[in-house]
Scaffold this motif. Structure first.
Motif, PDB file in Angstrom:
ATOM      1  N   GLY A 170      -6.318  -2.324  -2.038  1.00 14.74           N
ATOM      2  CA  GLY A 170      -6.061  -2.749  -0.669  1.00 14.74           C
ATOM      3  C   GLY A 170      -6.636  -4.117  -0.354  1.00 14.74           C
ATOM      4  N   SER A 184      -8.667   2.378  -5.089  1.00 12.81           N
ATOM      5  CA  SER A 184      -7.930   2.235  -3.826  1.00 12.81           C
ATOM      6  C   SER A 184      -8.503   1.114  -2.976  1.00 12.81           C
ATOM      7  N   ILE A 186       0.836  -1.207   0.000  1.00 14.29           N
ATOM      8  CA  ILE A 186       0.000   0.000   0.000  1.00 14.29           C
ATOM      9  C   ILE A 186       0.867   1.252   0.000  1.00 14.29           C
ATOM     10  N   TRP A 222      -3.696   6.281   1.584  1.00 10.94           N
ATOM     11  CA  TRP A 222      -4.585   5.238   1.087  1.00 10.94           C
ATOM     12  C   TRP A 222      -5.914   5.283   1.840  1.00 10.94           C
TER      13      TRP A 222
END
Length: 111
Positions: free
Chosen positions: A56, A52, A27, A37
């Protein structure tokens, strides 16, 4: 940094989601920091940044899969998830209310 794992169920299938140093590294490499993030992931006035979120979750699911694969013979190991697969899984998880548990795991890991 805590190594956190969470068993999740999506459409009747169970998966291991892991948030650890390996996930943090990925990340940070992509977004600069966990904070940056996290700001993209949080739903604000413009809504969450889907890319995003998917990035993740893909890292967390693939880390969980890698952990599980360590105990399996090579011919039984499962492949990594693609971002498209994860996008579909996230949609199901959100509809099923799992987002809060996952957010809590990430926050607790980075305290």
């Amino acid at each position: 940094m805590k190594d956190n794992k969470l068993d999740i169920e999506v459409d009747g299938k169970k998966y291991l989601l892991a948030f650890n140093l390996n996930v943090m590294k990925a990340i940070q490499a992509e977004y600069g920091s966990i904070k940056e993030w996290g700001e993209k992931v949080e739903a604000g006035t413009d809504g969450m940044d889907a890319e995003s979120v998917i990035f993740g979750f893909t890292e967390m699911l693939n880390e969980g899969r890698d952990i599980q694969n360590e105990d399996l013979p090579a011919d039984q190991r499962l492949p990594e998830f693609t971002q498209r697969q994860v996008g579909r899984m996230i949609t199901s998880m959100w509809l099923g209310g799992a987002a809060g548990s996952i957010n809590e795991m990430v926050v607790n890991s980075t305290k």
